[in-house]
Motif scaffolding. Structure first.
Motif, short mmCIF file in Angstrom:
data_model
loop_
_atom_site.label_atom_id
_atom_site.label_comp_id
_atom_site.label_asym_id
_atom_site.label_seq_id
_atom_site.Cartn_x
_atom_site.Cartn_y
_atom_site.Cartn_z
N GLY A 206 0.68 -1.26 0.04
CA GLY A 206 -0.05 -0.17 0.04
C GLY A 206 0.76 1.24 -0.03
O GLY A 206 0.43 2.21 -0.62
N ALA A 207 2.00 1.04 0.60
CA ALA A 207 2.69 2.55 0.79
C ALA A 207 3.63 2.62 -0.53
O ALA A 207 3.78 3.79 -0.95
CB ALA A 207 3.92 2.25 1.90
N ALA A 231 -1.76 10.29 4.39
CA ALA A 231 -1.96 11.85 4.39
C ALA A 231 -0.51 12.56 4.31
O ALA A 231 -0.29 13.44 3.55
CB ALA A 231 -2.77 12.37 5.58
N ILE A 232 0.40 11.77 5.33
CA ILE A 232 1.74 12.65 5.33
C ILE A 232 2.25 12.29 3.88
O ILE A 232 3.05 13.13 3.50
CB ILE A 232 2.43 11.97 6.43
CG1 ILE A 232 1.80 12.34 7.87
CG2 ILE A 232 3.92 12.13 6.28
CD1 ILE A 232 2.69 11.52 8.87
N GLY A 233 2.52 10.92 3.32
CA GLY A 233 2.92 10.76 2.02
C GLY A 233 2.34 11.65 1.00
O GLY A 233 3.12 12.25 0.21
N ALA A 234 1.20 11.77 0.94
CA ALA A 234 0.34 12.64 -0.19
C ALA A 234 0.84 14.21 -0.14
O ALA A 234 0.75 14.92 -1.06
CB ALA A 234 -1.18 12.55 0.22
N ALA A 235 1.16 14.51 0.94
CA ALA A 235 1.62 16.03 1.26
C ALA A 235 2.87 16.16 0.32
O ALA A 235 3.20 17.28 -0.18
CB ALA A 235 1.83 16.19 2.54
N GLY A 236 3.58 15.09 0.36
CA GLY A 236 4.87 15.25 -0.59
C GLY A 236 4.47 15.20 -2.03
O GLY A 236 5.19 15.51 -3.04
#
Length: 464
Positions: A206-207, A231-236
């Protein structure tokens, strides 16, 4: 919703291939193993979806809707096989699993009708110009779905994404990989190649999917921890996120309701599907005036409850640990709260009394057949404690007072408020979860807005 490790954590074979062993929640017997998607599989799925997306976006909305109707028909034709797999992998009772499949087919049909009606707006600009707003697909959508209602939840997100012209890479839960494989295969077979791709695996897979910058939108239903990481990953990466995370849904029992009826509502909300429903009742606040008869009726309801197994042993351990931590902190086990002998991952309907706000069974999502009860002095006292939570998925209020009902739905900081019924609601409703429970519309007609992006166009004739 809460999630833990799969039935057996992925392991590697001699050739390095990771696999997931699936065990029956009914008796612990082996249901075989499935291979986990490799990094190359993730790459191939994203590339296939990207290649297919422009042509799928150019397909008329009416044709996309017709394709989705064919997908719904195929799901209905395979209802028994999907329900059987769901029951075998997760322990969900067959009748309830069948209802979930039919609900999923119905959702596909709804989006097949709504998709072609999703429209833009004309604007009133200069007389010689044309101005309008138009919705367009976002691109490649990653859909991550849970195990507790795998067909219904997946059909909603997949249907809305596909009918609006997006292509999808779907990763169903590792706890029901074969249910996910069959559903995704049925839907993919009626769509053009690459429009819907499937992956198998755990959080590592998934990651890799959600962290890829080529993903335009991530739709996730699952744990708060996983949602936070997404959400943290999508911020990048810049991806839009739709998250339905865990909930800690309160139920308030006012002094003016029949305690026996209120207890039946609480039992239904806490024990249905072994408490493994995203909007299960997680904590109960009862006016002290009706506490004793309510508790007697709730204990009787728990004794009579037919509770299916929890999804696996790891999850059962988490539920039992939360119960025992509450008991150690002063809660009283009115019924249940013991580990059964034998195979499988069964856990009894459990009622805890003398609970305090600091106990994890009151402050966090247990996601098991546990009803922790707290006595309150007044409706205002109940409402104050019910609202004191970082979660904001749903809440239920049982009251005969119209004033209290009005106060409750206005003040409870949750996406869904249910008055005098723990389950139910008209079709077409949609809500935003709050706080740790997520963000964005995850269902209803409004989901079409989430799956698209809006462009404004201004057009004037050339100057000659």
């Amino acid at each position: 919703m809460t999630t833990t490790q799969p039935h057996t954590a992925p392991r590697s074979t001699e050739d390095g291939q990771r696999t997931i062993d699936i065990r029956s929640p009914h008796d612990g017997s082996s249901l075989g193993a499935v291979a986990v998607s490799t990094p190359a599989d993730v790459e191939n799925a994203i590339v296939s979806a990207r290649v297919a997306q422009p042509e799928w976006a150019r397909t008329s909305p009416a044709e996309r809707g017709a394709t989705l109707r064919r997908a719904a028909a195929v799901v209905r034709d395979n209802v028994e096989q999907l329900a059987e797999l769901n029951e075998a992998e997760t322990g969900k009772p067959r009748d309830e699993a069948r209802e979930g499949v039919l609900a999923g087919a119905g959702t596909l049909e709804q989006y097949a009708e709504l998709g072609p009606l999703h429209r833009g707006k004309t604007l009133q600009g200069d007389y010689g110009a044309t101005d309008f707003m138009i919705s367009q697909p976002r691109g490649v959508v990653a859909v991550i779905t849970p195990w507790n209602d795998p067909v219904a939840v997946a059909c909603g997100l997949l249907g809305a994404a596909l009918v609006t012209g997006n292509t999808v890479v779907h990763k169903p839960s590792e706890r029901c990989p074969r249910t996910g494989e069959l559903l995704c295969g049925l839907l993919a077979d009626v769509h053009p190649d690459g429009v819907l791709c499937r992956l198998v695996g755990d959080g590592e897979v998934g990651a890799a999917l959600t962290g890829d910058p080529r993903i335009a939108l991530i739709a996730h239903v699952g744990s708060t921890a996983a949602g936070r990481d997404i959400a943290i990953g999508a911020a990048g990466t810049g991806a839009k996120v739709l998250l339905e995370n865990g909930g800690n849904d309160p139920l308030i029992v006012d002094r003016d309701v029949h305690p026996g009826w209120a207890a039946r509502q609480a039992a239904m909300g806490a024990f249905a599907n072994a408490g493994q429903i995203c909007v299960s009742v997680e904590r109960v606040y009862v006016h002290e005036a009706v506490l004793d008869p309510f508790l007697r009726a709730l204990v009787d309801a728990a004794a009579d409850a037919s509770v299916p197994p929890l999804v696996d042993h790891q999850h059962r351990e988490q539920v039992h640990d939360a119960v025992m931590a509450a008991v150690d902190a002063g809660a009283y086990r009115a019924i249940g709260g013991t580990l059964p002998s034998g195979g499988g991952s069964h856990y009894p309907a459990t009622v805890l009394t003398d609970c305090t706000p600091s106990m994890a069974v009151m402050s966090e999502e247990t996601f098991g057949p546990v009803a922790p009860v707290r006595a309150v002095r007044s409706f205002d006292h109940a409402l104050a404690e019910a609202t004191d939570s970082g979660y904001g998925l749903a809440a239920t209020v049982l009251t005969s007072s119209m004033a209290h009902a009005q106060q409750a739905w206005r003040e409870l900081p949750v996406g869904s408020v249910k008055i005098n019924a723990v389950f139910g609601g008209a079709p077409g409703g949609a809500a935003h979860p709050r706080g740790r429970s997520g963000e964005g519309f995850g269902y209803g007609p409004e989901l079409l807005e989430e799956m698209t992006t809006t462009k404004v166009v201004h057009s004037e004739p050339p100057t000659l």
